[in-house]
Design an enzyme around this catalytic site. Structure first.
Site, PDB file in Angstrom:
ATOM      1  N   ASN A   7       0.976  -1.234   0.061  1.00 50.97           N
ATOM      2  CA  ASN A   7      -0.066   0.068  -0.072  1.00 50.97           C
ATOM      3  C   ASN A   7       0.833   1.162  -0.061  1.00 50.97           C
ATOM      4  O   ASN A   7       1.409   1.572   0.958  1.00 50.97           O
ATOM      5  CB  ASN A   7      -0.980  -0.094   1.269  1.00 50.97           C
ATOM      6  CG  ASN A   7      -1.880   1.175   1.484  1.00 50.97           C
ATOM      7  OD1 ASN A   7      -1.643   2.171   0.532  1.00 50.97           O
ATOM      8  ND2 ASN A   7      -2.885   1.273   2.500  1.00 50.97           N
ATOM      9  N   LYS A  14       3.180   0.699   3.188  1.00 54.79           N
ATOM     10  CA  LYS A  14       3.072  -0.276   4.189  1.00 54.79           C
ATOM     11  C   LYS A  14       3.298  -1.694   3.245  1.00 54.79           C
ATOM     12  O   LYS A  14       2.865  -1.664   2.082  1.00 54.79           O
ATOM     13  CB  LYS A  14       1.770  -0.248   4.844  1.00 54.79           C
ATOM     14  CG  LYS A  14       1.416   0.771   5.589  1.00 54.79           C
ATOM     15  CD  LYS A  14       0.043   0.652   6.274  1.00 54.79           C
ATOM     16  CE  LYS A  14      -0.246   2.082   6.816  1.00 54.79           C
ATOM     17  NZ  LYS A  14      -1.864   2.227   7.367  1.00 54.79           N
ATOM     18  N   ARG A  95      -2.633  -2.273  -3.371  1.00 56.40           N
ATOM     19  CA  ARG A  95      -3.783  -1.268  -3.026  1.00 56.40           C
ATOM     20  C   ARG A  95      -3.934  -0.041  -3.928  1.00 56.40           C
ATOM     21  O   ARG A  95      -3.012   0.854  -3.756  1.00 56.40           O
ATOM     22  CB  ARG A  95      -3.940  -0.914  -1.744  1.00 56.40           C
ATOM     23  CG  ARG A  95      -5.060  -0.262  -1.495  1.00 56.40           C
ATOM     24  CD  ARG A  95      -5.027   0.861  -0.092  1.00 56.40           C
ATOM     25  NE  ARG A  95      -6.221   1.534   0.072  1.00 56.40           N
ATOM     26  CZ  ARG A  95      -6.079   2.761   0.886  1.00 56.40           C
ATOM     27  NH1 ARG A  95      -4.735   3.229   1.369  1.00 56.40           N
ATOM     28  NH2 ARG A  95      -7.123   3.324   1.035  1.00 56.40           N
ATOM     29  N   HIS A 184     -12.669   2.533   0.920  1.00 54.48           N
ATOM     30  CA  HIS A 184     -12.667   1.469   1.825  1.00 54.48           C
ATOM     31  C   HIS A 184     -13.293   0.132   1.442  1.00 54.48           C
ATOM     32  O   HIS A 184     -13.849  -0.478   2.101  1.00 54.48           O
ATOM     33  CB  HIS A 184     -13.240   1.988   3.260  1.00 54.48           C
ATOM     34  CG  HIS A 184     -12.781   3.075   3.757  1.00 54.48           C
ATOM     35  ND1 HIS A 184     -13.466   3.779   4.438  1.00 54.48           N
ATOM     36  CD2 HIS A 184     -11.374   3.255   4.413  1.00 54.48           C
ATOM     37  CE1 HIS A 184     -12.641   4.791   5.350  1.00 54.48           C
ATOM     38  NE2 HIS A 184     -11.385   4.358   5.096  1.00 54.48           N
ATOM     39  N   HIS A 212     -17.062   1.325   8.409  1.00 53.45           N
ATOM     40  CA  HIS A 212     -15.613   1.370   8.767  1.00 53.45           C
ATOM     41  C   HIS A 212     -15.179   2.381   9.744  1.00 53.45           C
ATOM     42  O   HIS A 212     -15.002   3.448   8.843  1.00 53.45           O
ATOM     43  CB  HIS A 212     -14.964   1.173   7.410  1.00 53.45           C
ATOM     44  CG  HIS A 212     -13.436   1.067   7.488  1.00 53.45           C
ATOM     45  ND1 HIS A 212     -12.824   0.125   7.275  1.00 53.45           N
ATOM     46  CD2 HIS A 212     -12.620   2.269   7.521  1.00 53.45           C
ATOM     47  CE1 HIS A 212     -11.385   0.206   7.298  1.00 53.45           C
ATOM     48  NE2 HIS A 212     -11.494   1.772   7.516  1.00 53.45           N
ATOM     49  N   LEU A 213     -14.877   2.398  10.642  1.00 54.09           N
ATOM     50  CA  LEU A 213     -14.495   3.748  11.590  1.00 54.09           C
ATOM     51  C   LEU A 213     -12.997   3.788  11.920  1.00 54.09           C
ATOM     52  O   LEU A 213     -12.698   3.074  13.101  1.00 54.09           O
ATOM     53  CB  LEU A 213     -15.364   3.710  12.658  1.00 54.09           C
ATOM     54  CG  LEU A 213     -16.824   3.531  12.411  1.00 54.09           C
ATOM     55  CD1 LEU A 213     -17.833   3.584  13.767  1.00 54.09           C
ATOM     56  CD2 LEU A 213     -17.694   4.822  11.536  1.00 54.09           C
ATOM     57  N   GLY A 214     -12.152   4.475  11.222  1.00 54.81           N
ATOM     58  CA  GLY A 214     -10.775   4.385  11.488  1.00 54.81           C
ATOM     59  C   GLY A 214     -10.367   5.791  11.593  1.00 54.81           C
ATOM     60  O   GLY A 214     -11.110   6.569  11.786  1.00 54.81           O
ATOM     61  N   GLY A 216     -10.000   7.488   8.579  1.00 51.20           N
ATOM     62  CA  GLY A 216     -11.066   7.695   7.764  1.00 51.20           C
ATOM     63  C   GLY A 216     -12.265   6.877   8.071  1.00 51.20           C
ATOM     64  O   GLY A 216     -12.203   5.729   8.846  1.00 51.20           O
ATOM     65  N   ARG A 245     -11.221  14.985   9.045  1.00 51.45           N
ATOM     66  CA  ARG A 245     -11.833  15.368   7.831  1.00 51.45           C
ATOM     67  C   ARG A 245     -13.443  15.759   8.270  1.00 51.45           C
ATOM     68  O   ARG A 245     -13.999  15.186   9.211  1.00 51.45           O
ATOM     69  CB  ARG A 245     -12.096  14.284   6.542  1.00 51.45           C
ATOM     70  CG  ARG A 245     -10.607  14.063   6.200  1.00 51.45           C
ATOM     71  CD  ARG A 245     -10.660  12.801   5.144  1.00 51.45           C
ATOM     72  NE  ARG A 245      -9.806  11.734   5.686  1.00 51.45           N
ATOM     73  CZ  ARG A 245      -9.881  10.526   5.006  1.00 51.45           C
ATOM     74  NH1 ARG A 245     -10.633  10.114   4.152  1.00 51.45           N
ATOM     75  NH2 ARG A 245      -8.639   9.771   5.616  1.00 51.45           N
ATOM     76  N   GLY A 334     -10.354   0.503  13.395  1.00 56.14           N
ATOM     77  CA  GLY A 334      -9.596   0.763  14.655  1.00 56.14           C
ATOM     78  C   GLY A 334     -10.607   1.311  15.841  1.00 56.14           C
ATOM     79  O   GLY A 334     -10.707   0.894  16.922  1.00 56.14           O
ATOM     80  N   GLU A 337     -13.647  -1.333  15.869  1.00 54.24           N
ATOM     81  CA  GLU A 337     -13.446  -2.808  16.800  1.00 54.24           C
ATOM     82  C   GLU A 337     -13.100  -2.517  17.989  1.00 54.24           C
ATOM     83  O   GLU A 337     -13.253  -3.566  18.918  1.00 54.24           O
ATOM     84  CB  GLU A 337     -12.204  -3.260  16.073  1.00 54.24           C
ATOM     85  CG  GLU A 337     -12.631  -3.902  14.592  1.00 54.24           C
ATOM     86  CD  GLU A 337     -11.241  -4.143  13.718  1.00 54.24           C
ATOM     87  OE1 GLU A 337     -10.294  -4.427  14.570  1.00 54.24           O
ATOM     88  OE2 GLU A 337     -11.002  -3.918  12.561  1.00 54.24           O
ATOM     89  N   GLU A 388      -7.540  -5.585   5.480  1.00 51.16           N
ATOM     90  CA  GLU A 388      -7.392  -5.275   4.004  1.00 51.16           C
ATOM     91  C   GLU A 388      -6.444  -6.003   3.057  1.00 51.16           C
ATOM     92  O   GLU A 388      -6.488  -5.956   1.944  1.00 51.16           O
ATOM     93  CB  GLU A 388      -7.422  -3.706   4.054  1.00 51.16           C
ATOM     94  CG  GLU A 388      -8.660  -3.208   4.303  1.00 51.16           C
ATOM     95  CD  GLU A 388      -8.466  -1.488   4.521  1.00 51.16           C
ATOM     96  OE1 GLU A 388      -8.326  -1.324   5.612  1.00 51.16           O
ATOM     97  OE2 GLU A 388      -8.910  -0.850   3.710  1.00 51.16           O
TER      98      GLU A 388
HETATM   99  P1  ADP Z   1      -6.477   3.740   9.602  1.00 52.74           P
HETATM  100  O1  ADP Z   1      -7.793   4.614   9.115  1.00 52.74           O
HETATM  101  O2  ADP Z   1      -5.253   4.853   9.255  1.00 52.74           O
HETATM  102  O3  ADP Z   1      -6.230   2.044   8.982  1.00 52.74           O
HETATM  103  P2  ADP Z   1      -7.304   2.418  11.853  1.00 52.74           P
HETATM  104  O4  ADP Z   1      -8.397   1.734  11.214  1.00 52.74           O
HETATM  105  O5  ADP Z   1      -6.130   1.644  12.585  1.00 52.74           O
HETATM  106  O6  ADP Z   1      -6.792   3.608  11.161  1.00 52.74           O
HETATM  107  O7  ADP Z   1      -7.727   3.315  13.236  1.00 52.74           O
HETATM  108  C1  ADP Z   1      -6.983   4.228  13.656  1.00 52.74           C
HETATM  109  C2  ADP Z   1      -7.867   4.858  14.864  1.00 52.74           C
HETATM  110  O8  ADP Z   1      -8.377   3.909  15.840  1.00 52.74           O
HETATM  111  C3  ADP Z   1      -7.190   5.839  15.923  1.00 52.74           C
HETATM  112  O9  ADP Z   1      -6.999   7.046  15.361  1.00 52.74           O
HETATM  113  C4  ADP Z   1      -7.801   5.643  17.296  1.00 52.74           C
HETATM  114  O10 ADP Z   1      -8.611   7.031  17.136  1.00 52.74           O
HETATM  115  C5  ADP Z   1      -8.774   4.534  16.934  1.00 52.74           C
HETATM  116  N1  ADP Z   1      -8.428   3.636  18.011  1.00 52.74           N
HETATM  117  C6  ADP Z   1      -7.627   2.618  18.198  1.00 52.74           C
HETATM  118  N2  ADP Z   1      -7.615   1.948  19.255  1.00 52.74           N
HETATM  119  C7  ADP Z   1      -8.867   2.363  20.034  1.00 52.74           C
HETATM  120  C8  ADP Z   1      -9.403   2.180  21.422  1.00 52.74           C
HETATM  121  N3  ADP Z   1      -8.807   1.352  22.087  1.00 52.74           N
HETATM  122  N4  ADP Z   1     -10.363   2.609  21.536  1.00 52.74           N
HETATM  123  C9  ADP Z   1     -10.708   4.003  20.791  1.00 52.74           C
HETATM  124  N5  ADP Z   1     -10.414   4.046  19.442  1.00 52.74           N
HETATM  125  C10 ADP Z   1      -9.273   3.346  19.114  1.00 52.74           C
END
Ligand code: ADP
Length: 402
Positions: A7, A14, A95, A184, A212-214, A216, A245, A334, A337, A388
């Site tokens: 990626n 990565k 990717r 995503h 999907h909550l990361g 982004g 964002r 992130g 989950e 992914e």
């Molecule tokens: P990316 O979109 O870069 O792949 P990820 O899916 O790894 O990102 O998500 C990253 C985000 O997940 C971090 O910014 C953080 O806010 C959140 N996160 C990770 N661990 C936890 C946790 N234990 N509790 C709450 N939020 C978390």
């Protein structure tokens, strides 16, 4: 078969080497700050296992080729290596963020494919040129391993025009490719399929809302296994509130700020992508920091958290209206989950849709796919860890076996 998944960003990449016999990652890592005076490399053999071996190096990497050469040396290193020869890498899966309407499925890289990725690059100027660099490096350093490209947009290619068109002059779609593409997609597809399998339902008649909550964030409405709507748009800036964002805002705000604050389009772009979302409201974008601040009484952090949950809940409600029948609600990435408080806050008001979660199950930490709902729940809420890289490796294997 062993697949190297890459990626590639403009100054970083990565990577993960996956053994398809076991679907385990043999190693994973990243190279960052390529082209700067000092770069860094992380390499983990057997990541996430008891015998993980980690290497972290600080050294300059003048270009992506140098970064990849350093990774390859570690792959075959007698101490931390996971293969004995680079010939063991059978394929490379890349990717690619934007495939637009040109690429609706993963495919083997040819000169025509590279030209196509370049052709749609104006729609993803920060990503597609970087991905092309990754392809060039892989082809140069692993000339015997075919490269396959897997697009973030391809899962969303099944959206109907009523969902992907914007209500702007139709010529902008035909002449300038202005439409919703969604992103995503690899993750939404992976978790939708995993959820159907987990619930013993056939994929092609499964209706699910995937969140999907990361860093982004995006949601997708999946009907009979196919995406029918998603929250991100022509770019990954649209939809729900994210880390930095804005998500959806009134488009007239842009003209207003241009006129009254003399902001240029570059400044507006920077503000909406990097200084908005959770960060714009409370100055922090990592949800863990926001929880710590909330717990010590930081009102802005509390507000940012409430806005974030509210924005996701509204989108879930909209997708119930889109789908009619919903067989599951899935949280992933992130935040999705790991953040039980967010899941609780989002689900709290969705009882009339058939959503309920068991607090004791929701609060328990686990890296496994699981249901948070009582057995008889009308719409089970699932946590599905996304992967992914594995999805890209599977697609790579599938394309090459055809
Ligand atoms: P990316 O979109 O870069 O792949 P990820 O899916 O790894 O990102 O998500 C990253 C985000 O997940 C971090 O910014 C953080 O806010 C959140 N996160 C990770 N661990 C936890 C946790 N234990 N509790 C709450 N939020 C978390």
């Amino acid at each position: 078969m062993k697949v190297l998944v890459i990626n590639c960003g403009s100054s970083s990449f990565k990577y993960q080497l996956i053994d398809m016999a076991t679907e385990a990652a043999l190693c994973s890592g990243l190279v960052e700050r390529i082209g700067e005076s000092m770069g860094n490399l992380v390499y983990k053999a057997a990541p996430g296992t008891d015998h993980e071996k980690k290497v972290a190096k600080e050294q300059p990497f003048p270009n992506h080729t140098a970064g990849m050469q350093a990774v390859m040396a570690l792959l075959v290193d007698p101490e931390v290596g996971v293969i004995t020869s680079l010939d063991e890498i059978n394929a490379v899966g890349h990717r690619i963020v934007q495939g637009a309407e040109k690429f609706q499925a993963a495919c083997v890289v040819t000169d025509a494919v590279k030209a196509g990725i370049e052709e749609v690059a104006p729609l993803a100027p920060l990503h597609n040129p970087a991905h092309l660099q990754g392809i060039e490096v892989a082809q140069k350093l692993l000339p015997n391993a075919p490269s396959v490209v897997v697009f973030d947009t391809e899962f969303h290619a099944t959206m109907p025009p009523k969902a992907f068109l914007y209500a702007v002059p139709y010529e902008l779609y035909k002449e300038n490719s202005v439409r919703r593409y969604g992103f995503h997609g690899t993750s939404h597809r992976f978790v939708a399929e995993a959820a159907a399998t987990f619930l013993n339902k056939p994929h092609d008649s499964f209706n699910v809302i995937t969140c999907h909550l990361g860093n982004g964030c995006s949601l997708a409405a999946v009907e009979n296994g196919k995406c029918v709507d998603t929250s991100m748009g022509m770019t990954p800036l649209a939809g729900v509130m994210m880390g930095t964002r804005s998500g959806d805002i009134d488009p007239a705000i842009l003209g207003y700020l241009a006129k009254h604050k003399n902001m240029t389009s570059a400044q507006l772009d920077d503000m909406l992508n990097k200084k908005s979302g959770l960060k714009g409201i409370c100055g922090m974008n990592d949800m863990r920091d926001i929880h710590t601040a909330r717990e010590s009484g930081d009102e802005k952090a509390q507000l940012a958290f409430e806005m974030f949950c509210y924005s996701i809940r509204k989108c879930i409600g909209a997708y119930f209206a889109v789908l009619g029948r919903v067989d599951a609600l899935v949280f992933t990435a992130g935040i999705g989950e790991n953040d039980d408080l967010l899941r609780e806050e989002v689900c709290k008001y969705l009882g009339s849709f058939g959503i309920s979660i068991l607090p004791e199950v929701n609060h328990k930490r686990s890296g496994d796919i699981r249901s948070l709902s009582p057995k008889d729940a009308r719409v089970p809420v699932l946590v599905v860890p996304t992967n992914e890289e594995l999805a890209i490796a599977r697609a790579t294997q599938s394309v090459l076996s055809k």
